[in-house]
Design a protein around this motif. Structure first.
Motif, PDB file in Angstrom:
ATOM      1  N   ASP A   1       5.015   1.053  -8.425  1.00 40.36           N
ATOM      2  CA  ASP A   1       4.824   0.203  -7.250  1.00 40.36           C
ATOM      3  C   ASP A   1       3.815   0.866  -6.295  1.00 40.36           C
ATOM      4  OD1 ASP A   1       5.050  -1.190  -4.942  1.00 40.36           O
ATOM      5  OD2 ASP A   1       7.224  -0.977  -4.740  1.00 40.36           O
TER       6      ASP A   1
ATOM      7  N   SER B   1       3.290   0.546  -3.302  1.00 42.76           N
ATOM      8  CA  SER B   1       3.821   0.904  -1.981  1.00 42.76           C
ATOM      9  C   SER B   1       4.469   2.292  -2.005  1.00 42.76           C
ATOM     10  CB  SER B   1       4.794  -0.162  -1.479  1.00 42.76           C
ATOM     11  OG  SER B   1       5.911  -0.222  -2.294  1.00 42.76           O
ATOM     12  N   LEU B   2       4.874   2.768  -3.200  1.00 47.33           N
ATOM     13  CA  LEU B   2       5.427   4.131  -3.265  1.00 47.33           C
ATOM     14  C   LEU B   2       4.343   5.147  -2.929  1.00 47.33           C
ATOM     15  CD1 LEU B   2       7.598   4.093  -6.516  1.00 47.33           C
ATOM     16  CD2 LEU B   2       8.339   3.916  -4.153  1.00 47.33           C
TER      17      LEU B   2
ATOM     18  N   GLU C   1       1.606   4.514  -1.253  1.00 48.96           N
ATOM     19  CA  GLU C   1       1.227   4.335   0.153  1.00 48.96           C
ATOM     20  C   GLU C   1       2.259   4.953   1.082  1.00 48.96           C
ATOM     21  OE1 GLU C   1       0.548   0.137   0.550  1.00 48.96           O
ATOM     22  OE2 GLU C   1      -1.581   0.409   0.126  1.00 48.96           O
ATOM     23  N   SER C   2       3.515   4.809   0.703  1.00 49.29           N
ATOM     24  CA  SER C   2       4.580   5.388   1.510  1.00 49.29           C
ATOM     25  C   SER C   2       4.410   6.912   1.563  1.00 49.29           C
ATOM     26  CB  SER C   2       5.929   5.013   0.907  1.00 49.29           C
ATOM     27  OG  SER C   2       6.959   5.614   1.607  1.00 49.29           O
ATOM     28  N   ALA C   3       4.085   7.500   0.416  1.00 52.63           N
ATOM     29  CA  ALA C   3       3.871   8.954   0.381  1.00 52.63           C
ATOM     30  C   ALA C   3       2.667   9.331   1.241  1.00 52.63           C
ATOM     31  CB  ALA C   3       3.675   9.417  -1.060  1.00 52.63           C
ATOM     32  N   LYS C   4       1.667   8.465   1.226  1.00 54.99           N
ATOM     33  CA  LYS C   4       0.475   8.692   2.045  1.00 54.99           C
ATOM     34  C   LYS C   4       0.871   8.724   3.517  1.00 54.99           C
ATOM     35  CE  LYS C   4      -3.409   6.583   0.006  1.00 54.99           C
ATOM     36  NZ  LYS C   4      -4.283   5.419  -0.115  1.00 54.99           N
ATOM     37  N   VAL C   5       1.663   7.722   3.931  1.00 55.70           N
ATOM     38  CA  VAL C   5       2.118   7.664   5.330  1.00 55.70           C
ATOM     39  C   VAL C   5       3.005   8.868   5.645  1.00 55.70           C
ATOM     40  CG1 VAL C   5       3.460   6.325   6.996  1.00 55.70           C
ATOM     41  CG2 VAL C   5       1.933   5.152   5.430  1.00 55.70           C
ATOM     42  N   ASP C   6       3.799   9.291   4.655  1.00 61.57           N
ATOM     43  CA  ASP C   6       4.660  10.457   4.867  1.00 61.57           C
ATOM     44  C   ASP C   6       3.851  11.745   4.994  1.00 61.57           C
ATOM     45  OD1 ASP C   6       6.961   9.013   4.896  1.00 61.57           O
ATOM     46  OD2 ASP C   6       7.477   9.343   2.799  1.00 61.57           O
TER      47      ASP C   6
ATOM     48  N   ALA D   1       1.656  13.020   2.480  1.00 60.19           N
ATOM     49  CA  ALA D   1       1.332  13.713   1.231  1.00 60.19           C
ATOM     50  C   ALA D   1      -0.151  13.540   0.885  1.00 60.19           C
ATOM     51  CB  ALA D   1       2.193  13.165   0.102  1.00 60.19           C
TER      52      ALA D   1
ATOM     53  N   ARG E   1       0.889  13.744  -3.840  1.00 60.88           N
ATOM     54  CA  ARG E   1       1.251  12.386  -4.267  1.00 60.88           C
ATOM     55  C   ARG E   1       1.379  12.337  -5.782  1.00 60.88           C
ATOM     56  NH1 ARG E   1      -2.529  10.551  -0.364  1.00 60.88           N
ATOM     57  NH2 ARG E   1      -4.044   9.879  -1.928  1.00 60.88           N
TER      58      ARG E   1
ATOM     59  N   ASP F   1       4.535  14.808  -6.737  1.00 52.38           N
ATOM     60  CA  ASP F   1       5.862  14.386  -6.275  1.00 52.38           C
ATOM     61  C   ASP F   1       6.225  12.966  -6.692  1.00 52.38           C
ATOM     62  OD1 ASP F   1       6.159  16.801  -5.045  1.00 52.38           O
ATOM     63  OD2 ASP F   1       5.602  16.097  -3.051  1.00 52.38           O
ATOM     64  N   ILE F   2       5.228  12.108  -6.814  1.00 51.06           N
ATOM     65  CA  ILE F   2       5.550  10.695  -7.063  1.00 51.06           C
ATOM     66  C   ILE F   2       5.075  10.250  -8.451  1.00 51.06           C
ATOM     67  CG2 ILE F   2       5.394   8.336  -6.139  1.00 51.06           C
ATOM     68  CD1 ILE F   2       6.580  10.378  -4.137  1.00 51.06           C
TER      69      ILE F   2
ATOM     70  N   PRO G   1       6.553  12.428 -11.805  1.00 48.83           N
ATOM     71  CA  PRO G   1       7.941  12.157 -12.211  1.00 48.83           C
ATOM     72  C   PRO G   1       8.121  10.748 -12.771  1.00 48.83           C
ATOM     73  CG  PRO G   1       7.881  13.079 -10.001  1.00 48.83           C
ATOM     74  CD  PRO G   1       6.464  12.839 -10.389  1.00 48.83           C
ATOM     75  N   LEU G   2       7.309   9.805 -12.271  1.00 51.99           N
ATOM     76  CA  LEU G   2       7.493   8.421 -12.725  1.00 51.99           C
ATOM     77  C   LEU G   2       6.845   8.165 -14.081  1.00 51.99           C
ATOM     78  CD1 LEU G   2       7.139   6.495  -9.355  1.00 51.99           C
ATOM     79  CD2 LEU G   2       9.206   7.084 -10.596  1.00 51.99           C
TER      80      LEU G   2
END
Lengths: 317, 361
Positions: A212, A214-215, A217-222, A224, A229, A232-233, A236-237
């Protein structure tokens, strides 16, 4: 009241369900028979036949007497399968089993990383579909053709690889790559990597497409960065896909035959310098002097390495 | 906390073929709860992403506390965002999800654990800490996403339709929860939704958007009572405002056989400002009274009852006036289909829009 009592009670009541079950079972058997017959004839049969045959002596294709582990001991002592002297000196030929394992050690990690790298590269690239198709083309080409193409690429006079060496000023390195015993195997592995990378890239591309956005993008906002990115994201996926890629790679490499045959014939290169297990099975079974016992042992060795991996993939969620 | 300014911000896609936002000008006060409201595809999410830093404006500038931030990465802006689908990392537990922004910031483990615990208890999800997101319900996921957003104490809080995946009851619950959260934390918040009930109930000010532009910025009450354009009038309220097309003639608006309305009623003293020609008279359904006898002394619009919809709490009477349907929202009624009725309303409840849909009075 136990389950048994329940069933007994049902049967006593004259409920017709056991009949239904029998009808169902018949239907299941009818549907399974064709598939199971083919599976029996072409998979289970030959495995059992080889397993049994590997303990007997053979005269051509005729089974003779029980010889115990003789075929097995003879095969593993054969320098064409494992050549301990050359292994210790790191000189080719090291034996088909060693060379085959060298394929695994080099080919699988490199083609996996390249596949992932290209898939990542193509995620946001314009014209990615064309590039992806071009890389995948390597996988769709019959491997015997790849072997022949490699012969052209590595040709000492007309080959593009040697030409490239001359252009970048490494003219001294120019040689007939597929016929030089100490380097030929690496040249062939490179060709194999080309084939497998397309397949791996495709698997990784679909795994990446399934993430997804948005995952990320969410990491970007967090906060990373690019590397975090990925680590961590993304990684693993796509890890489950990596398991498939690695295992499929090992299975493919353990069964490699065409590329080696195209480049080095049934000998597996000059003085068997890059022979693999598949080549040894072929020679033992179909070229005089025929050694059917050895062919069976080598084929079983291939199976013992590959089967658990195949089983693992089949059981994966 | 942070004050946000958007100055002539435009965003184009496909080499300018698609205009997502056009010349947005907006000031969001420090600690304010702003809602971007508009139909699907109106550019509200793009506007939010521009503030977040997930998109860069094609033109214009964005300021946080007077400092220009467009071109800076989201992490440099210290914004937190809750996505429509929550965007929880599926391979991490709830606690790991909430801790992730702090981990990235390099907050020491002890402090990180303390803050994560605080955020999770604030949102009542302490007992879910070790579960993967897949095992949570929609509402719980929503809370995890909120906890992850507040844990790092952001200066701006961005929410992209965060309640649209929840069922009606949960949505209402989360709505008040979000409002409580914003009240207690006082973080400048931008909230995107297409649901006007959400917008009206939560926002300090609502930014109504359509076709990539801002149509009106106003507190909910004002937006309802003084919609500046016909489009906003139609968009806000359920059922929406009735807009009756009529022709302005000497001192009144004519609705053909349905009658006329004296212009002095809707535009006292400002008759000359009302142009001649076509105008729209706007009246909210709840401001209309349905009468069966012609009222004396006051002008009324005449029509025939088309349908009656009793909804328990109130009844909607749809009246055919000339070739238009007018909704009236009444507490109870005895009228039936095909009845001849007269619609009356207070002078203060009527709005007049010109041909271009701009509010005249």
């Amino acid at each position: 009241m136990s389950l048994r009592d329940h069933i007994d009670a049902l049967e006593a009541d004259g409920v017709a369900w056991p009949d239904v079950d029998r009808r169902k079972a018949t239907a299941i058997v009818v549907f399974l028979v064709p598939g199971l017959t083919l599976f029996g004839i072409f998979s289970v049969g030959p495995i059992v036949y080889s397993a049994v045959g590997s303990f007997f002596s053979w005269d051509g294709f005729t089974i003779e007497s029980f010889t115990g582990l003789d075929n097995w001991i003879r095969t593993f002592a054969d320098p064409l399968i494992v050549n301990w002297d050359n292994i210790l000196r790191w000189r080719f030929p090291m034996g088909a089993l060693t060379q085959n394992l060298l394929w695994v050690v080099l080919h699988v990690p490199i083609s996996t990383l390249l596949g992932l790298g290209m898939a990542l590269l193509f995620v946001d690239l314009k014209g990615r579909r064309i590039l992806r198709s071009m890389v995948f083309l390597g996988f769709t080409t019959p491997t015997i053709i790849i072997g022949l193409v490699l012969m052209f690429i590595y040709d000492p006079q007309a080959g593009i690889f040697n030409e490239l060496l001359r252009v970048i000023g490494l003219g001294g390195q120019v040689r007939n790559w597929t016929q030089s015993p100490q380097v030929a195997i690496y040249a062939l592995i490179a060709g194999g990597i080309w084939v497998q990378t397309g397949f791996n890239m495709l698997l990784y591309s679909s795994a990446l497409a399934a993430i997804d956005p948005s995952l990320i993008e969410s990491a970007k906002v967090d906060g990373a960065g690019r590397w975090r990115r990925f680590w961590d994201i993304t990684w693993p996926l796509v890890r489950p896909v990596t398991a498939v890629v690695v295992i499929m790679g090992i299975i493919w490499v353990m069964r490699v035959f065409d590329i080696v045959y195209a480049a080095g014939g049934s000998a597996g290169g000059p003085n068997h310098a890059y022979s693999v297990l598949g080549i040894e099975v072929y020679r033992a079974a179909f070229e005089p002097p025929i050694d059917y016992g050895k062919a069976m042992v080598v084929a079983l060795v291939q199976l013992v390495i590959v089967a658990p991996l195949a089983l693992y993939i089949a059981r994966m969620n | 906390m942070t004050q946000i300014t958007m100055e002539d911000v435009s965003k184009y896609f496909d080499d300018g073929e698609t205009v997502a936002n056009y010349r947005l000008n907006l000031e969001v006060e420090d600690g304010e709860f702003i809602v971007f409201l508009g139909p699907s595809g109106c550019g509200k999410t793009t506007a939010l992403r521009l503030v977040a830093g997930l998109e860069d404006p094609s033109e214009g500038a964005i300021y946080f506390d007077g400092q220009r931030v467009d071109g800076r990465s989201p992490s440099d802006r210290n914004v937190a965002m809750v996505f429509q689908n929550y965007a929880l990392y599926p391979h991490m537990t709830v606690a790991e999800n909430v801790a992730y922004p702090l981990k990235i910031q390099g907050v020491p483990p002890d402090e990180r654990d303390r803050k994560v615990e605080e955020a999770m208890s604030f949102l009542h999800i302490e007992d879910q800490a070790d579960k993967p997101p897949a095992e949570l319900s929609g509402g719980q996921r929503q809370r995890v996403a909120l906890a992850r957003a507040i844990v790092r104490e952001p200066s701006v809080f961005l929410l992209d339709e965060p309640l649209s995946n929840l069922d009606a009851k949960l949505r209402q619950e989360m709505r008040s929860e979000l409002k409580r959260l914003q009240d207690e934390l006082g973080i400048t918040t931008i909230y995107v939704t297409h649901n006007q009930e959400e917008a009206m109930s939560m926002a300090h000010r609502v930014v109504v958007m359509n076709r990539g532009t801002i149509r009106q910025v106003a507190p909910p009450g004002e937006l309802y009572s003084r919609p500046r354009t016909e489009w906003v009038a139609r968009f806000i309220g359920s059922p929406p405002m009735n807009l009756l097309r009529g022709t302005r003639q000497n001192g009144s608006i004519e609705f053909g056989e349905a009658g006329s309305v004296d212009l002095r009623r809707t535009s006292p003293g400002g008759l000359e400002t009302v142009p001649r020609g076509t105008v729209s008279l706007g009246v909210r359904p709840e401001d209309i009274t349905v009468e069966t006898d012609p009222p004396s002394g006051t002008a009324a619009i005449e029509g025939t009852v088309d349908t009656v919809e009793p909804l328990g709490e109130y009844t909607i009477v749809n009246v055919a006036v000339a070739d238009q349907i007018v909704n009236a929202k009444v507490s109870s009624t005895s009228v039936d289909r095909e009845d001849r009725v007269y619609l009356t309303f207070d002078d203060d409840d009527a709005y007049l829009y010109d041909e271009n849909g701009e509010l005249l009075s």
